[in-house]
Structures are given as C-alpha cells and as structure tokens.
Write a protein that holds these residues in place. Structure first.
Motif, PDB file in Angstrom:
ATOM      1  N   ALA A  43       0.833  -1.207   0.000  1.00 22.50           N
ATOM      2  CA  ALA A  43       0.000   0.000   0.000  1.00 22.50           C
ATOM      3  C   ALA A  43       0.867   1.256   0.000  1.00 22.50           C
ATOM      4  O   ALA A  43       0.571   2.224  -0.712  1.00 22.50           O
ATOM      5  N   VAL A  44       1.935   1.247   0.771  1.00 23.82           N
ATOM      6  CA  VAL A  44       2.872   2.376   0.783  1.00 23.82           C
ATOM      7  C   VAL A  44       3.426   2.616  -0.616  1.00 23.82           C
ATOM      8  O   VAL A  44       3.493   3.755  -1.097  1.00 23.82           O
ATOM      9  N   GLN A  45       3.804   1.533  -1.284  1.00 20.71           N
ATOM     10  CA  GLN A  45       4.362   1.657  -2.633  1.00 20.71           C
ATOM     11  C   GLN A  45       3.319   2.197  -3.611  1.00 20.71           C
ATOM     12  O   GLN A  45       3.617   3.101  -4.423  1.00 20.71           O
ATOM     13  N   GLU A  46       2.110   1.661  -3.555  1.00 23.16           N
ATOM     14  CA  GLU A  46       1.074   2.085  -4.502  1.00 23.16           C
ATOM     15  C   GLU A  46       0.664   3.537  -4.278  1.00 23.16           C
ATOM     16  O   GLU A  46       0.188   4.192  -5.209  1.00 23.16           O
ATOM     17  N   GLY A  92       2.864   5.758  -3.586  1.00 23.28           N
ATOM     18  CA  GLY A  92       4.033   6.534  -3.971  1.00 23.28           C
ATOM     19  C   GLY A  92       4.872   7.025  -2.814  1.00 23.28           C
ATOM     20  O   GLY A  92       5.618   8.011  -2.946  1.00 23.28           O
ATOM     21  N   LEU A  93       4.817   6.302  -1.680  1.00 23.41           N
ATOM     22  CA  LEU A  93       5.504   6.778  -0.480  1.00 23.41           C
ATOM     23  C   LEU A  93       6.689   5.915  -0.071  1.00 23.41           C
ATOM     24  O   LEU A  93       7.336   6.205   0.940  1.00 23.41           O
ATOM     25  N   GLY A  94       6.988   4.879  -0.838  1.00 25.16           N
ATOM     26  CA  GLY A  94       8.096   4.005  -0.481  1.00 25.16           C
ATOM     27  C   GLY A  94       8.057   2.738  -1.290  1.00 25.16           C
ATOM     28  O   GLY A  94       7.387   2.658  -2.322  1.00 25.16           O
ATOM     29  N   SER A  95       8.766   1.729  -0.798  1.00 28.28           N
ATOM     30  CA  SER A  95       8.916   0.465  -1.518  1.00 28.28           C
ATOM     31  C   SER A  95       8.247  -0.666  -0.756  1.00 28.28           C
ATOM     32  O   SER A  95       8.179  -0.661   0.477  1.00 28.28           O
ATOM     33  N   GLU A  96       7.789  -1.668  -1.505  1.00 29.67           N
ATOM     34  CA  GLU A  96       7.223  -2.860  -0.883  1.00 29.67           C
ATOM     35  C   GLU A  96       8.300  -3.836  -0.428  1.00 29.67           C
ATOM     36  O   GLU A  96       7.982  -4.857   0.201  1.00 29.67           O
ATOM     37  N   GLN A  97       9.580  -3.559  -0.718  1.00 33.42           N
ATOM     38  CA  GLN A  97      10.657  -4.500  -0.428  1.00 33.42           C
ATOM     39  C   GLN A  97      10.698  -4.868   1.052  1.00 33.42           C
ATOM     40  O   GLN A  97      10.766  -4.008   1.924  1.00 33.42           O
ATOM     41  N   CYS A  98      10.641  -6.161   1.322  1.00 35.52           N
ATOM     42  CA  CYS A  98      10.822  -6.688   2.677  1.00 35.52           C
ATOM     43  C   CYS A  98      12.088  -7.538   2.704  1.00 35.52           C
ATOM     44  O   CYS A  98      12.719  -7.774   1.684  1.00 35.52           O
ATOM     45  N   ARG A  99      12.430  -7.995   3.890  1.00 32.09           N
ATOM     46  CA  ARG A  99      13.524  -8.943   4.027  1.00 32.09           C
ATOM     47  C   ARG A  99      12.971 -10.355   4.111  1.00 32.09           C
ATOM     48  O   ARG A  99      11.951 -10.600   4.750  1.00 32.09           O
ATOM     49  N   ASN A 100      13.678 -11.282   3.475  1.00 39.00           N
ATOM     50  CA  ASN A 100      13.324 -12.692   3.596  1.00 39.00           C
ATOM     51  C   ASN A 100      13.329 -13.083   5.077  1.00 39.00           C
ATOM     52  O   ASN A 100      14.157 -12.577   5.834  1.00 39.00           O
ATOM     53  N   PRO A 101      12.385 -13.938   5.482  1.00 40.53           N
ATOM     54  CA  PRO A 101      11.564 -14.811   4.632  1.00 40.53           C
ATOM     55  C   PRO A 101      10.320 -14.159   4.048  1.00 40.53           C
ATOM     56  O   PRO A 101       9.565 -14.839   3.341  1.00 40.53           O
ATOM     57  N   ARG A 102      10.061 -12.886   4.337  1.00 42.01           N
ATOM     58  CA  ARG A 102       8.894 -12.236   3.728  1.00 42.01           C
ATOM     59  C   ARG A 102       9.176 -11.995   2.250  1.00 42.01           C
ATOM     60  O   ARG A 102      10.145 -11.316   1.893  1.00 42.01           O
ATOM     61  N   LEU A 103       8.300 -12.531   1.397  1.00 41.60           N
ATOM     62  CA  LEU A 103       8.448 -12.391  -0.046  1.00 41.60           C
ATOM     63  C   LEU A 103       7.378 -11.457  -0.579  1.00 41.60           C
ATOM     64  O   LEU A 103       6.311 -11.301   0.009  1.00 41.60           O
ATOM     65  N   SER A 104       7.657 -10.841  -1.719  1.00 37.41           N
ATOM     66  CA  SER A 104       6.662 -10.001  -2.366  1.00 37.41           C
ATOM     67  C   SER A 104       5.447 -10.842  -2.762  1.00 37.41           C
ATOM     68  O   SER A 104       5.575 -12.027  -3.095  1.00 37.41           O
ATOM     69  N   LEU A 105       4.299 -10.223  -2.735  1.00 38.37           N
ATOM     70  CA  LEU A 105       3.067 -10.921  -3.074  1.00 38.37           C
ATOM     71  C   LEU A 105       3.020 -11.233  -4.561  1.00 38.37           C
ATOM     72  O   LEU A 105       3.531 -10.472  -5.388  1.00 38.37           O
TER      73      LEU A 105
END
Length: 299
Positions: free
Chosen positions: A258-261, A263-276
């Motif tokens: 939601a932050v990325q959509e 325009g306020l940041g990135s969806e990038q997380c650290r593993n083990p969290r993966l992008s949807l």
C-alpha cells in the motif's frame, strides 16, 4: 512518571534497497510524509518495522538516524522484541543511548511464556533504563496474552505507563481502564478496531495503514476525538477494507505494498517475507486501488 503520548503513532516501516540492505534515506523520507500529515508520535521497529529481521547494529542505526532527523518534533518509541530478557535489556539500554523517548516492550519472542514469566520479563526490561515503557499485547501474533490483570500489575512499576492493546477484543480496553490509574495511557493496536477503541476512551492509536494513508488516518482520528462520529463513521467505512489488512499474517507485505502504490516508499521486505504474487497480490491491489480512487476529500 508523566508522559504526553496521545493521538496517532505510526508503526513505521523500515525501508530496504532491492538487495535488502537498509535504506535509511527512504525511511526518513517516508517519516517526513507522515510528520507533515500531523502524526503525534512514532513507533520504530515494531512488527511493521520488521524488528526481528534486523541485527542490533542495524536497529540502532535506524533509531539514531530517526531521532536525529525528527529532532524532538514528536516522541520516538522503539519496539523491544528479543528472545531473552537479558537481550531485551541490552537493547533497551542501547536504544536509550540512541536517544529514543520510550520503549514498546513485547513478550519474549518464540517462547510461549506464562503470565508470571511475561510480567517478570517486561518488568525486567523496564528496570534496565529509566525510559517510559509501553506494554504491547498482541496474542494473535505472538501466542501469549498479557491479561488486563497483568497490565494492571505492571502499571504499578513507575516507568510502565502505557499499553498497546491488540487482543482483537475492544472490551479489553474497558477491563484495563477499570484496573489502572487515570494517568495510564491506553493505545488501540488493531487498525480495524480504531473507531470502537476511540469511543471506549483510547488515548492513542498505533496504526499500520497510516504508513500509506496518513492524511485520511489523521482525519478519522480528529473527527472521532472531536465527537463528530457521523463523519468519522463515513471515513471509517471507506477505510475499513484497508484496515483489515493490518490483521493478517502478511500485514507487513500488505502495508508495504500500500505504501508503494501510494508513492511513499517500496514494498521491499527482508526474507523470509516475499513479495506478493498471483491472485493474492491482485486481491490486495484491488483493495488498495479502490481506496485510492474513492479516498475522502480532505478540506
């Protein structure tokens, strides 16, 4: 101990580069957007801040940069989310050196502590510094419940001054209020119970979706706390499909998307969290894009 903690406190994201390294500049830029929207405080390194995915050195880097950047404009709290009491005490002392204004203390990670162990752990962390402490209760996420009675017992410690109540039962706020002194601070910790919690006397709201919708989040808080429940309900009904995302196991990925959509940041997380991916991603994006297209007008 007297504190001035009230209003909307984001459980702020930690921003990463594509290689999963810390992106301090992007983290601070995101904080600026929320500060400009009128947030009242910050909680760094909570669940949404991916506390347990950072080393202690990285955590202190985030906190030091945040404290310097915020410059006393709002209180800066940090999550304390460690596996043992001694580790939590060591981190609490390091966080104080970094300049934070308070601690949000979780039960010990991974071990399902009983009531006495939880109280002993949180009491021990509170004794490690003279910083004010907020107890964080989130049994759905962490598998242990800090009962109203346990919160009341902890409230007798001079620097344990607040609770973030996220048990998914708004009745708990009243149970706690009936057992603690009037100056003990109650925070709502579940996004989709915010309006109910305000009506029950919550002094503040530690929010996840504020990371993506800071102005709308503040609008609902202001409407409700000024007694304008008719307008607050309208905003809340618009907001609720988004707020439900805060209660899911992948809340970090959902909120960062939601932050990325927005325009306020990135969806990038650290593993083990993966992008949807796939249908799950499309479903969450549909909620986010619908909200963006229908967001309330802020005058």
């Amino acid at each position: 101990m007297q504190i001035d903690w009230s209003g909307v406190f984001p459980a702020a994201t930690t921003q990463f580069n594509a290689d999963e390294s810390l992106n301090i500049a992007a983290t601070l830029k995101h904080l600026d957007v929320m500060l400009e929207a009128g947030i009242n405080g910050l909680v760094m390194l909570g669940t949404v801040g991916e506390n347990c995915s950072l080393s202690q050195e990285e955590k202190i880097e985030v906190l030091s940069a945040t404290v310097k950047h915020v410059g006393g404009r709002v209180p800066v709290l940090t999550g304390v989310s460690e596996y043992t009491t001694s580790q939590a005490c060591n981190f609490a002392r390091a966080a104080k050196e970094a300049g934070v204004d308070g601690l949000m203390v979780l039960p010990p990670m991974s071990y399902k502590a009983d009531a006495d162990e939880i109280v002993t752990h949180i009491r021990g962390v509170a004794a490690a510094t003279d910083l004010p402490v907020m107890v964080y209760n989130n049994p759905a996420c962490y598998g242990v419940d800090v009962s109203a009675e346990a919160v009341a017992e902890l409230s007798r410690v001079s620097n344990i001054v607040a609770v973030k109540e996220a048990s998914d039962d708004p009745r708990r706020l009243t149970d706690i209020a009936n057992l603690v002194s009037d100056d003990f601070v109650l925070f709502c910790g579940v996004d989709d119970l915010a309006l109910e919690s305000i009506a029950l006397g919550a002094h503040g709201w530690i929010s996840g979706l504020v990371n993506a919708f800071p102005q709308e989040n503040r609008l609902m808080w202001d409407l409700a706390t000024s007694g304008n429940y008719d307008e607050a309900r309208k905003v809340y009904r618009w907001y609720t499909p988004l707020l439900h995302l805060d209660t899911k196991p992948k809340l970090v990925q959902y909120i960062k998307l939601a932050v990325q959509e927005c325009g306020l940041g990135s969806e990038q997380c650290r593993n083990p969290r993966l992008s949807l991916t796939g249908a799950e991603r499309e479903s969450v994006l549909n909620i986010i894009h619908t909200a963006i297209a229908t967001r309330p007008v802020i005058k």
